[in-house]
Each structure stands twice: as structure tokens, then as C-alpha cells.
Design a protein around this motif. Structure first.
Motif, PDB file in Angstrom:
ATOM      1  N   SER A  52       0.729  -1.214  -0.047  1.00  0.00           N
ATOM      2  CA  SER A  52      -0.060  -0.034   0.107  1.00  0.00           C
ATOM      3  C   SER A  52       1.027   1.308  -0.129  1.00  0.00           C
ATOM      4  O   SER A  52       1.836   1.390   0.928  1.00  0.00           O
ATOM      5  N   LYS A  53       0.660   2.046  -1.003  1.00  0.00           N
ATOM      6  CA  LYS A  53       1.365   3.324  -1.057  1.00  0.00           C
ATOM      7  C   LYS A  53       0.527   4.676  -0.711  1.00  0.00           C
ATOM      8  O   LYS A  53       1.111   5.767  -0.536  1.00  0.00           O
ATOM      9  N   ARG A  54      -0.743   4.481  -0.255  1.00  0.00           N
ATOM     10  CA  ARG A  54      -1.297   5.653   0.154  1.00  0.00           C
ATOM     11  C   ARG A  54      -1.482   5.675   1.766  1.00  0.00           C
ATOM     12  O   ARG A  54      -1.701   4.353   2.472  1.00  0.00           O
ATOM     13  N   PRO A  55      -1.771   6.541   2.421  1.00  0.00           N
ATOM     14  CA  PRO A  55      -2.124   6.703   3.762  1.00  0.00           C
ATOM     15  C   PRO A  55      -3.476   5.778   4.069  1.00  0.00           C
ATOM     16  O   PRO A  55      -4.316   5.936   3.089  1.00  0.00           O
ATOM     17  N   LEU A  56      -3.561   5.016   5.126  1.00  0.00           N
ATOM     18  CA  LEU A  56      -4.499   3.844   5.362  1.00  0.00           C
ATOM     19  C   LEU A  56      -5.223   4.457   6.563  1.00  0.00           C
ATOM     20  O   LEU A  56      -4.561   4.752   7.765  1.00  0.00           O
ATOM     21  N   PRO A  57      -6.406   4.512   6.697  1.00  0.00           N
ATOM     22  CA  PRO A  57      -7.431   4.647   7.722  1.00  0.00           C
ATOM     23  C   PRO A  57      -7.024   3.576   8.932  1.00  0.00           C
ATOM     24  O   PRO A  57      -6.573   2.391   8.494  1.00  0.00           O
ATOM     25  N   PRO A  58      -7.180   4.025  10.161  1.00  0.00           N
ATOM     26  CA  PRO A  58      -6.800   3.030  11.200  1.00  0.00           C
ATOM     27  C   PRO A  58      -7.333   1.623  11.011  1.00  0.00           C
ATOM     28  O   PRO A  58      -6.571   0.397  11.363  1.00  0.00           O
TER      29      PRO A  58
END
Length: 175
Positions: free
Chosen positions: A18-24
Motif C-alpha cells: 500500500s502506497k497511500r495513507p490507510l485509515p486505522p
């Protein structure tokens, strides 16, 4: 294949690419998404061609909804009726699960995830699949858990073509 490199690259942990910020709720695999046994009767092993047996009637997507999905202008609850999630597992086998199944162990959304297919273990790739009219299968690498390996996407598409010989495989990557 567990330890060796394959034509698909390296196995990845869930969310490993994953290259994008992920929600918690997407930063780790919840226990309810590791339970493969709960869905064992619904996971389709695609190595022998054919289509999943669940739901009992294959969900065929129409052109209008497919176009909305390609443009990312869809209602998620409607998309789930037609979407099948897939992974290429550690044995290089494509496994498919209908996204419309409810997951009673998912406390947030009641949804099945790619990790329900893998029991939270590593896989090569994952994405979404839609059966269309005229024996067409539409695939993408849209898995938060096992997607984003664009350098191997051509190999993945070719693998689907090898397995699903009587179908036209259409790449809809990036949706």
C-alpha cells in the motif's frame, strides 16, 4: 512457492504494498478478516476454469454499472452485488469470493475481504473481478491488501487468460 520468487514477484503481507495513507481500520488485519474457514464453502478455486458456485446465480454486471465503476462513480452497496474479490495465493492459484457475502465477524462493516481468502497470510496479488455478458471477465488489481504491483500486472492478466480460456479477459486496472 512459499519461499521462492515466482513469475508474479514476491509474496506480500496484507497491506504490504500500500502506497497511500490507510485509515486505522486498514492498518492491520482484523481477526474477523483472517477466518478462512467461515467462507471455505464459498471460495472458488479457479484453476479448473469454471465460475464460482456462490451465489447460486452468477452475478453478471451490466454495461452502465461497469462504466460507472470504471469512472469511480458508483454506489458501493450496488457494486458489491456484482463484485468478486480474487487473490493469487502462495501456490499461484487464483481464488475467488463473492464480495456480496456478509462477514458476521467483521465488527465495522460486516464485509468479506481478500484476507478472508488467505486467512490473513501472504499472497502474490489481489483485486476485483466482474463477470460480464458475452463471456467477458473484467479484472483489476483493486485490493488494499494485495494490490498495487503494477510491474507484474501483465503476468497476472496472462494468468487469468490461461485459466479462463473460454472467456475474454478485460483489464480494468486502476478502478
Amino acid at each position: 512457492m512459499e519461499n521462492g520468487k515466482s513469475k508474479f514477484g514476491d509474496l506480500t503481507e496484507p497491506f504490504g504494498r500500500s502506497k497511500r495513507p490507510l485509515p486505522p481500520h486498514k492498518q492491520r488485519v482484523e481477526d474477523g478478516h483472517k477466518n478462512r474457514e467461515l467462507f471455505a464453502d464459498f471460495i472458488h478455486n479457479a484453476k479448473n476454469n469454471g465460475t464460482p458456485n456462490h451465489p447460486s446465480e452468477l452475478q453478471i454486471i451490466d454495461d452502465d454499472l461497469l462504466n460507472l465503476i470504471k469512472k469511480r462513480e458508483y454506489d458501493k452497496s450496488i457494486k458489491k452485488k456484482y463484485c468478486y474479490i480474487w487473490v493469487i495465493n502462495k501456490d499461484e492459484i487464483i481464488e475467488i469470493l463473492w464480495e456480496g457475502l456478509l462477514n458476521p465477524e467483521d465488527t465495522l462493516f460486516n464485509e468479506v475481504k481478500h484476507t478472508n481468502i488467505t486467512a490473513g497470510e501472504k499472497a502474490f496479488h489481489g483485486g476485483e473481478l466482474f463477470f460480464g455478458k458475452d463471456n467477458t471477465i473484467y479484472i483489476n488489481n483493486g485490493s488494499d491488501r494485495y494490490g498495487d504491483a503494477k510491474e507484474f500486472w501483465t503476468v497476472v492478466v496472462d494468468h487469468f487468460k490461461t485459466i479462463y480460456k473460454k472467456y475474454k479477459i478485460e483489464d480494468i486496472q486502476g478502478i
